[in-house]
Design a protein around this motif. Structure first.
Motif, PDB file in Angstrom:
ATOM      1  N   SER A 120      75.117 -83.148 -77.891  1.00  0.00           N
ATOM      2  CA  SER A 120      74.154 -82.251 -78.402  1.00  0.00           C
ATOM      3  C   SER A 120      74.566 -80.722 -78.303  1.00  0.00           C
ATOM      4  O   SER A 120      74.435 -79.916 -79.246  1.00  0.00           O
ATOM      5  N   ASN A 121      75.538 -80.229 -77.393  1.00  0.00           N
ATOM      6  CA  ASN A 121      75.792 -78.889 -77.075  1.00  0.00           C
ATOM      7  C   ASN A 121      77.158 -78.483 -77.443  1.00  0.00           C
ATOM      8  O   ASN A 121      77.423 -77.223 -77.944  1.00  0.00           O
ATOM      9  N   PHE A 122      78.027 -79.579 -77.254  1.00  0.00           N
ATOM     10  CA  PHE A 122      79.569 -79.156 -77.873  1.00  0.00           C
ATOM     11  C   PHE A 122      79.813 -79.510 -79.367  1.00  0.00           C
ATOM     12  O   PHE A 122      80.919 -79.272 -79.833  1.00  0.00           O
ATOM     13  N   LEU A 123      79.180 -80.721 -79.780  1.00  0.00           N
ATOM     14  CA  LEU A 123      79.555 -81.150 -81.054  1.00  0.00           C
ATOM     15  C   LEU A 123      78.496 -80.908 -82.143  1.00  0.00           C
ATOM     16  O   LEU A 123      78.525 -81.610 -83.210  1.00  0.00           O
ATOM     17  N   SER A 124      77.888 -79.834 -82.011  1.00  0.00           N
ATOM     18  CA  SER A 124      76.833 -79.594 -82.961  1.00  0.00           C
ATOM     19  C   SER A 124      77.603 -78.755 -84.130  1.00  0.00           C
ATOM     20  O   SER A 124      78.588 -78.084 -83.975  1.00  0.00           O
ATOM     21  N   PRO A 125      77.141 -79.248 -85.344  1.00  0.00           N
ATOM     22  CA  PRO A 125      77.728 -78.525 -86.517  1.00  0.00           C
ATOM     23  C   PRO A 125      77.838 -76.870 -86.478  1.00  0.00           C
ATOM     24  O   PRO A 125      79.043 -76.347 -86.593  1.00  0.00           O
ATOM     25  N   GLU A 126      76.924 -76.149 -85.958  1.00  0.00           N
ATOM     26  CA  GLU A 126      76.694 -74.756 -85.627  1.00  0.00           C
ATOM     27  C   GLU A 126      77.931 -74.387 -85.088  1.00  0.00           C
ATOM     28  O   GLU A 126      78.574 -73.391 -85.344  1.00  0.00           O
ATOM     29  N   GLU A 358     100.168 -63.864 -97.102  1.00  0.00           N
ATOM     30  CA  GLU A 358      99.818 -62.579 -97.926  1.00  0.00           C
ATOM     31  C   GLU A 358      98.540 -62.801 -98.738  1.00  0.00           C
ATOM     32  O   GLU A 358      97.894 -61.660 -99.234  1.00  0.00           O
ATOM     33  N   ASN A 359      98.106 -63.820 -98.682  1.00  0.00           N
ATOM     34  CA  ASN A 359      97.264 -64.483-100.005  1.00  0.00           C
ATOM     35  C   ASN A 359      95.891 -64.593 -99.218  1.00  0.00           C
ATOM     36  O   ASN A 359      95.434 -65.496 -98.571  1.00  0.00           O
ATOM     37  N   THR A 360      95.018 -63.457 -99.158  1.00  0.00           N
ATOM     38  CA  THR A 360      93.542 -63.775 -98.592  1.00  0.00           C
ATOM     39  C   THR A 360      92.857 -64.530 -99.082  1.00  0.00           C
ATOM     40  O   THR A 360      91.792 -65.116 -98.491  1.00  0.00           O
ATOM     41  N   GLU A 361      92.746 -64.512-100.333  1.00  0.00           N
ATOM     42  CA  GLU A 361      91.789 -65.482-100.950  1.00  0.00           C
ATOM     43  C   GLU A 361      92.255 -66.853-100.765  1.00  0.00           C
ATOM     44  O   GLU A 361      91.221 -67.890-100.723  1.00  0.00           O
ATOM     45  N   MET A 362      93.406 -67.316-100.633  1.00  0.00           N
ATOM     46  CA  MET A 362      93.772 -68.577-100.400  1.00  0.00           C
ATOM     47  C   MET A 362      93.386 -68.865 -99.000  1.00  0.00           C
ATOM     48  O   MET A 362      92.981 -70.023 -98.711  1.00  0.00           O
ATOM     49  N   GLN A 363      93.390 -67.863 -97.961  1.00  0.00           N
ATOM     50  CA  GLN A 363      93.073 -68.197 -96.578  1.00  0.00           C
ATOM     51  C   GLN A 363      91.545 -68.521 -96.539  1.00  0.00           C
ATOM     52  O   GLN A 363      91.169 -69.288 -96.033  1.00  0.00           O
ATOM     53  N   GLU A 364      91.128 -67.653 -97.189  1.00  0.00           N
ATOM     54  CA  GLU A 364      89.465 -67.872 -97.426  1.00  0.00           C
ATOM     55  C   GLU A 364      89.259 -69.280 -97.906  1.00  0.00           C
ATOM     56  O   GLU A 364      88.089 -70.008 -97.289  1.00  0.00           O
ATOM     57  N   TRP A 365      89.927 -69.714 -98.994  1.00  0.00           N
ATOM     58  CA  TRP A 365      89.626 -70.931 -99.630  1.00  0.00           C
ATOM     59  C   TRP A 365      89.780 -71.989 -98.482  1.00  0.00           C
ATOM     60  O   TRP A 365      89.142 -73.084 -98.323  1.00  0.00           O
ATOM     61  N   ILE A 366      91.003 -71.937 -97.941  1.00  0.00           N
ATOM     62  CA  ILE A 366      91.348 -73.121 -96.785  1.00  0.00           C
ATOM     63  C   ILE A 366      90.245 -73.057 -95.615  1.00  0.00           C
ATOM     64  O   ILE A 366      89.806 -74.136 -95.127  1.00  0.00           O
ATOM     65  N   ASN A 367      90.013 -71.785 -95.210  1.00  0.00           N
ATOM     66  CA  ASN A 367      89.009 -71.902 -94.178  1.00  0.00           C
ATOM     67  C   ASN A 367      87.750 -72.326 -94.513  1.00  0.00           C
ATOM     68  O   ASN A 367      86.976 -73.128 -93.599  1.00  0.00           O
ATOM     69  N   THR A 368      87.377 -72.087 -95.864  1.00  0.00           N
ATOM     70  CA  THR A 368      85.900 -72.516 -96.282  1.00  0.00           C
ATOM     71  C   THR A 368      85.787 -73.932 -96.394  1.00  0.00           C
ATOM     72  O   THR A 368      85.060 -74.612 -96.088  1.00  0.00           O
ATOM     73  N   GLN A 369      87.091 -74.711 -96.789  1.00  0.00           N
ATOM     74  CA  GLN A 369      87.174 -75.981 -96.878  1.00  0.00           C
ATOM     75  C   GLN A 369      87.183 -76.893 -95.790  1.00  0.00           C
ATOM     76  O   GLN A 369      86.476 -77.753 -95.457  1.00  0.00           O
ATOM     77  N   CYS A 370      87.712 -75.944 -94.626  1.00  0.00           N
ATOM     78  CA  CYS A 370      87.669 -76.597 -93.207  1.00  0.00           C
ATOM     79  C   CYS A 370      86.258 -76.369 -92.694  1.00  0.00           C
ATOM     80  O   CYS A 370      85.766 -77.471 -92.114  1.00  0.00           O
ATOM     81  N   GLU A 371      85.600 -75.437 -92.913  1.00  0.00           N
ATOM     82  CA  GLU A 371      84.015 -75.241 -92.568  1.00  0.00           C
ATOM     83  C   GLU A 371      83.169 -76.042 -93.073  1.00  0.00           C
ATOM     84  O   GLU A 371      82.410 -76.687 -92.729  1.00  0.00           O
ATOM     85  N   ARG A 372      83.697 -76.497 -94.349  1.00  0.00           N
ATOM     86  CA  ARG A 372      82.746 -77.578 -95.141  1.00  0.00           C
ATOM     87  C   ARG A 372      83.010 -79.083 -94.759  1.00  0.00           C
ATOM     88  O   ARG A 372      82.110 -79.945 -94.777  1.00  0.00           O
ATOM     89  N   ALA A 373      84.311 -79.369 -94.480  1.00  0.00           N
ATOM     90  CA  ALA A 373      84.769 -80.626 -94.449  1.00  0.00           C
ATOM     91  C   ALA A 373      84.562 -81.235 -93.146  1.00  0.00           C
ATOM     92  O   ALA A 373      84.169 -82.290 -93.034  1.00  0.00           O
ATOM     93  N   ILE A 374      84.742 -80.422 -91.804  1.00  0.00           N
ATOM     94  CA  ILE A 374      85.033 -81.020 -90.526  1.00  0.00           C
ATOM     95  C   ILE A 374      83.532 -81.062 -90.125  1.00  0.00           C
ATOM     96  O   ILE A 374      83.009 -82.272 -89.572  1.00  0.00           O
ATOM     97  N   PRO A 375      82.585 -80.415 -90.154  1.00  0.00           N
ATOM     98  CA  PRO A 375      81.289 -80.414 -89.826  1.00  0.00           C
ATOM     99  C   PRO A 375      80.655 -81.858 -90.233  1.00  0.00           C
ATOM    100  O   PRO A 375      79.997 -82.793 -89.221  1.00  0.00           O
ATOM    101  N   PRO A 376      80.735 -82.410 -91.423  1.00  0.00           N
ATOM    102  CA  PRO A 376      80.109 -83.684 -91.682  1.00  0.00           C
ATOM    103  C   PRO A 376      80.866 -84.782 -90.912  1.00  0.00           C
ATOM    104  O   PRO A 376      79.811 -85.954 -90.630  1.00  0.00           O
ATOM    105  N   ILE A 377      82.295 -84.588 -90.674  1.00  0.00           N
ATOM    106  CA  ILE A 377      83.090 -85.631 -90.102  1.00  0.00           C
ATOM    107  C   ILE A 377      82.436 -85.825 -88.553  1.00  0.00           C
ATOM    108  O   ILE A 377      82.212 -86.815 -87.830  1.00  0.00           O
TER     109      ILE A 377
END
Length: 439
Positions: A120-126, A358-377
């Motif tokens: 409940s406390n360590f594995l919450s998606p938030e 050097e590419n902040t847009e790509m960094q943001e994309w990767i981070n966004t994908q991680c934030e979207r993909a990992i919580p459902p798992i």
């Protein structure tokens, strides 16, 4: 919640190393706990001695009554906290006192509570999303690739080399060959070709190719050597004029006229999208595609040709030769000092790390994908993880569980005993003073 069973891995050198480190850590904790227990015990003995001495001499020195009260209360506080701390882990003095040995008696409930608490406390998606955002995976990947291009390439090369050694097996080759041929036999070659050709000619794509072909034909027909060759052929066809020495002249004239007419028609086709030959070509292509897709005769002929080709021994030999040559080349390159594959992997890793950094847009994309993909798992497996932790704790021996918990919190509990001794003494002294004021 359902329990899960995990396979037990065989003992390896890394397991031995881990066990050695764990044993050393546990031994150190035992030593610290043993040392921590000495302080509250020493305080208890000290205040016991103080109590005895002050009690003996307080009739002669009335002020010692305050010290006696402090020492008496300190001993009570020390013994009470000792009882409370011991009661957590075992029965004090081995006596069957109710509500003692709390940890071993409640092992199952503690196991379930630990699993639920972590779930409940360590594995919450938030929390997971917050940690991912704080970790910044893209930047970490970029830094790692930039700094570890060579170790990364060496690791990948070792993995590839091991894989290649395992691929030199006749059983694997036979399996690959039979699987490939079986899959090819399942393909409807006629319909497949029809779909491919239809896709290539969709929206007039083939006209771009046709225009290029027409342009190249015009260039070929305009060359002097082409005209000479055509004139020679024409002269051979009208050889009866040779006796009047007119064959070459007539051949050249005919060649020029024929080539000129052809070039003129090719230019007209190239310049006019609605030229009748272009339209006729479109109708031919459409008709051919339709036959490939739906004509039973075309399909039968295609299947026959395909099966004859796949049944030919040369196909199997070609696959074996191609596979062997590929493995030999890869094996040879991977074991060279100036390996092309290693160099390319290093360049690719370093370049990817630099560009990603050097590419902040790509960094943001990767981070966004991680934030979207990992919580459902995590959400899918968090209950399983909680059950696994609970089941693991339940399998512990009671003594083992008590020892592990005591080794991790026992030192702090000893300082609670020290605090209880001193606080008990102060409270006892205050009560004694107040009782004196009240007469």
């Amino acid at each position: 919640m359902n329990s899960i069973n995990l396979p037990i891995k065989p003992m390896t050198s890394s397991n031995h190393l881990y066990q050695a480190i764990e044993s050393a850590e546990i031994a150190l904790k035992r030593q610290k706990l043993k040392q921590a227990k000495l302080l509250p015990l020493a305080l208890l003995l000290f205040f016991a001695v103080v109590f005895v001495i002050s009690a003996i001499y307080k009739s002669r020195y009335p002020a010692l009554a305050y010290i006696t009260a402090f020492a008496e209360a300190a001993m009570v506080g020390a013994l009470a906290d000792w009882f409370a701390v011991v009661a957590l882990f075992r029965r004090p003095l081995g006596l069957p006192i109710p509500h003692t040995a709390i940890v071993p008696r409640n092992k199952l409930r503690i196991a379930d509570s630990m699993g639920s608490f972590i779930q409940s406390n360590f594995l919450s998606p938030e929390r997971i999303v917050g940690k991912i955002r704080e970790f910044n995976p893209a930047l970490k990947i970029a830094a790692w690739l930039t700094q570890n291009a060579r170790p990364f390439s060496n690791l990948l090369i070792r993995a590839l080399s091991y894989s290649l050694n395992s691929l030199h097996d006749g059983r694997l080759l036979a399996f690959l060959k039979s699987t490939l041929i079986t899959e090819l036999q399942r393909i409807d070659i006629s319909q497949f070709s029809g779909h491919v050709l239809e896709s290539l000619t969709q929206n007039g794509r083939h006209h771009h190719v046709l225009s290029e072909v027409l342009h190249e034909l015009q260039k070929i027909l305009g060359r002097a050597e082409t005209q000479e060759a055509m004139a020679h052929v024409a002269a051979e066809e009208i050889s009866f004029l040779k006796y009047m020495v007119l064959d070459k002249v007539a051949g050249k004239y005919l060649a020029e006229k024929m080539l000129g007419a052809v070039q003129k028609e090719l230019k007209a086709m190239q310049d006019n999208p609605d030229h009748h030959l272009r339209l006729q070509f479109d109708r031919y292509i459409a008709d051919f595609v339709n036959k490939l897709k739906y004509d039973a005769e075309f399909k039968q002929r295609g299947e026959k040709l395909k099966n004859e080709l796949l049944a030919h021994p040369a196909v199997g030999e070609y696959i074996e030769t191609l596979w062997s040559q590929l493995l030999r080349w890869l094996h040879s390159d991977l074991h060279r000092v100036d390996s092309t594959i290693r160099a390319n992997i290093m360049l690719l890793a370093a370049d990817m790390g630099k560009k990603l950094n050097e590419n902040t847009e790509m960094q943001e994309w990767i981070n966004t994908q991680c934030e979207r993909a990992i919580p459902p798992i995590i959400e899918e497996y968090r209950e399983t993880i909680g059950v696994f932790i609970s089941d693991q704790v339940k399998t512990w021996d009671e003594q083992y569980m008590v020892e592990r918990i005591e080794l991790n919190i026992g030192t702090d509990l000893q300082f609670i005993r020290v605090s209880g001794t001193l606080v008990g003494g102060l409270v006892g002294l205050m009560i004694y003073v107040v009782a004196g004021w009240l007469g």
